[in-house]
Design an enzyme around this catalytic site. Structure first.
Site, short mmCIF file in Angstrom:
data_model
loop_
_atom_site.label_atom_id
_atom_site.label_comp_id
_atom_site.label_asym_id
_atom_site.label_seq_id
_atom_site.Cartn_x
_atom_site.Cartn_y
_atom_site.Cartn_z
N ARG A 139 -7.75 8.55 2.95
CA ARG A 139 -8.78 7.54 2.66
C ARG A 139 -9.63 7.27 3.90
O ARG A 139 -10.86 7.24 3.82
CB ARG A 139 -8.10 6.25 2.19
CG ARG A 139 -9.06 5.06 2.07
CD ARG A 139 -8.29 3.75 1.89
NE ARG A 139 -7.46 3.41 3.02
CZ ARG A 139 -7.89 2.74 4.09
NH1 ARG A 139 -9.14 2.36 4.19
NH2 ARG A 139 -7.05 2.45 5.08
N ARG A 140 -8.95 7.04 5.02
CA ARG A 140 -9.70 6.80 6.26
C ARG A 140 -10.47 8.05 6.69
O ARG A 140 -11.62 7.98 7.10
CB ARG A 140 -8.74 6.35 7.37
CG ARG A 140 -8.21 4.93 7.16
CD ARG A 140 -7.18 4.57 8.22
NE ARG A 140 -6.68 3.20 8.05
CZ ARG A 140 -5.43 2.83 8.26
NH1 ARG A 140 -4.53 3.73 8.64
NH2 ARG A 140 -5.07 1.56 8.11
N ARG A 181 1.23 5.38 17.86
CA ARG A 181 -0.17 5.80 17.75
C ARG A 181 -1.01 5.26 18.91
O ARG A 181 -1.87 5.96 19.45
CB ARG A 181 -0.74 5.32 16.41
CG ARG A 181 -0.10 6.02 15.22
CD ARG A 181 -0.85 5.74 13.95
NE ARG A 181 0.06 5.61 12.83
CZ ARG A 181 -0.33 5.50 11.56
NH1 ARG A 181 -1.61 5.47 11.27
NH2 ARG A 181 0.54 5.37 10.59
N ARG A 237 0.39 10.66 12.90
CA ARG A 237 1.40 9.78 12.30
C ARG A 237 2.22 9.08 13.35
O ARG A 237 2.08 9.32 14.54
CB ARG A 237 2.29 10.60 11.35
CG ARG A 237 1.59 10.97 10.04
CD ARG A 237 2.59 11.41 9.01
NE ARG A 237 3.57 10.38 8.73
CZ ARG A 237 4.79 10.62 8.28
NH1 ARG A 237 5.19 11.87 8.09
NH2 ARG A 237 5.63 9.64 8.03
N CYS A 261 -1.20 9.92 -2.36
CA CYS A 261 -1.64 10.15 -0.98
C CYS A 261 -2.53 11.38 -0.87
O CYS A 261 -3.14 11.63 0.16
CB CYS A 261 -0.43 10.30 -0.06
SG CYS A 261 0.19 8.73 0.56
N LYS A 315 0.83 -1.21 0.00
CA LYS A 315 0.00 0.00 0.00
C LYS A 315 0.87 1.27 0.00
O LYS A 315 0.37 2.35 -0.28
CB LYS A 315 -0.97 0.01 1.18
CG LYS A 315 -0.36 0.23 2.54
CD LYS A 315 -1.47 0.37 3.58
CE LYS A 315 -0.90 0.69 4.96
NZ LYS A 315 -1.97 0.92 5.95
N ASP A 316 2.18 1.13 0.31
CA ASP A 316 3.09 2.27 0.30
C ASP A 316 3.80 2.46 -1.04
O ASP A 316 4.54 3.43 -1.21
CB ASP A 316 4.16 2.11 1.38
CG ASP A 316 3.60 2.21 2.79
OD1 ASP A 316 2.56 2.86 2.97
OD2 ASP A 316 4.22 1.63 3.71
#
Length: 316
Positions: free
Chosen positions: A136-137, A160, A154, A247, A88-89
């Site tokens: 996206r989230r 987190r 981040r 992104c 996904k990166d």
């Protein structure tokens, strides 16, 4: 770097990145007797720009390529033989001479919800603060709950969760796959089903990038490639490519192999970052046509959005 290493794997230095690199090392050692010795495969840690800058959203500093650039440079100059990436990166377009040759068996692609105040997103009190670095989230949270406040959040998984425990935010979201690979899945408050939070393209998939002309490394890696996972990732990334995703663009996609042999279902969405508008679509067809299905769905979504919405998102 050790002289005895047969293969050198480049990776970021985060706990999750290292867990993924060690999974690759273990699988290769099990597949090839000459790689079974402890020093046959060396894990080379490479610090990326994305790791160095932690106080801003990726969308503000250049996108997800910041997690792969330095590793790809090491691959191109021969310092490493393969790069281990969270897929996904990985940007849609790779540098000339490099390719993704191998996808490991994909983990659960869904998102996990964490909160001390509610057991699910819908249960958060009005005005609650959700921490997320992902547009996206953010977009899908605001689509479901416009009353919530989303702030940039981040850091690695441990950072987190510590910030959440200290009360900096009321809730946060993380990928289930990463938590499972770190042995942290027991801390999940709940898992969001994909009709509530569609995952990032290739979420849960680990890929290996190599030099296209390196037949020796490609030969070693072919033994650990998972064809079913590769097909799903190919469909999702083809859709992303047509949508010119970065992104800065809230895009989600998930391809799933259907019960019917050889059948693939692909769902995707594009949203405005504030959740004010969303475009959704789906395709079903042969798994052998994965990339074509992805491109077709991406083109459909582009057409539905129209030039103004596209311009607004890509320049966001």
């Amino acid at each position: 770097m050790t002289q005895s290493a047969i293969l050198r794997l480049g990776t970021r230095g985060s706990p999750l990145a290292l867990a993924q690199a060690h999974e690759v090392k273990r699988r290769l050692a099990e597949a090839h007797s000459d790689l079974a010795a402890e020093d046959a495969i060396e894990i080379v840690i490479i610090k990326t720009t994305g790791d160095k800058i932690q106080d801003r959203a990726l969308s503000e500093i250049g996108g997800k390529g910041l997690f792969t650039k330095e590793i790809e440079e090491a691959l191109l100059d021969g310092s490493i033989d393969a790069a281990v990436h969270s897929m996904k990166d990985v940007p849609t377009w790779l540098p000339d001479g490099l390719e993704i040759s191998t996808i490991l068996p994909r983990e659960d692609p869904r998102d996990a919800f964490f909160s001390l105040k509610a057991d699910r997103l819908s249960g958060l009190p009005e005005g609650a603060v959700v921490g997320s670095a992902s547009l996206r989230r953010q977009a899908q949270v605001l689509l479901a709950r416009p009353d919530l406040k989303v702030v940039t959040f981040r850091g690695n998984v441990q950072t987190r969760l510590r910030k959440l425990a200290e009360g900096e935010v009321d809730a946060t979201l993380l990928a289930v796959a990463g938590l499972r690979r770190l042995g942290e899945a027991g801390r999940i408050t709940s898992i969001l089903e994909t009709d509530e939070m569609l995952p990032a393209v290739a979420q849960g998939a680990v890929g290996l990038e190599v030099r296209s002309d390196d037949s020796v490394t490609r030969g070693y890696l072919s033994a650990i490639d998972d064809a079913a996972s590769a097909v799903r990732v190919a469909a999702e990334r083809a859709c992303l490519e047509v949508l010119d995703g970065s992104c800065r663009t809230p895009i989600a996609a998930l391809a799933e192999l259907d019960e019917a042999p050889g059948s693939l279902k692909l769902r995707a969405l594009v949203a405005m970052p504030d959740g004010s508008r969303v475009w959704r679509g789906s395709r079903q067809g042969s798994a052998g046509d994965a990339a074509e299905l992805g491109k077709d769905l991406g083109q459909e979504l582009r057409a539905e959005m129209g030039p103004e919405a596209l311009k607004s998102l890509t320049s966001h």
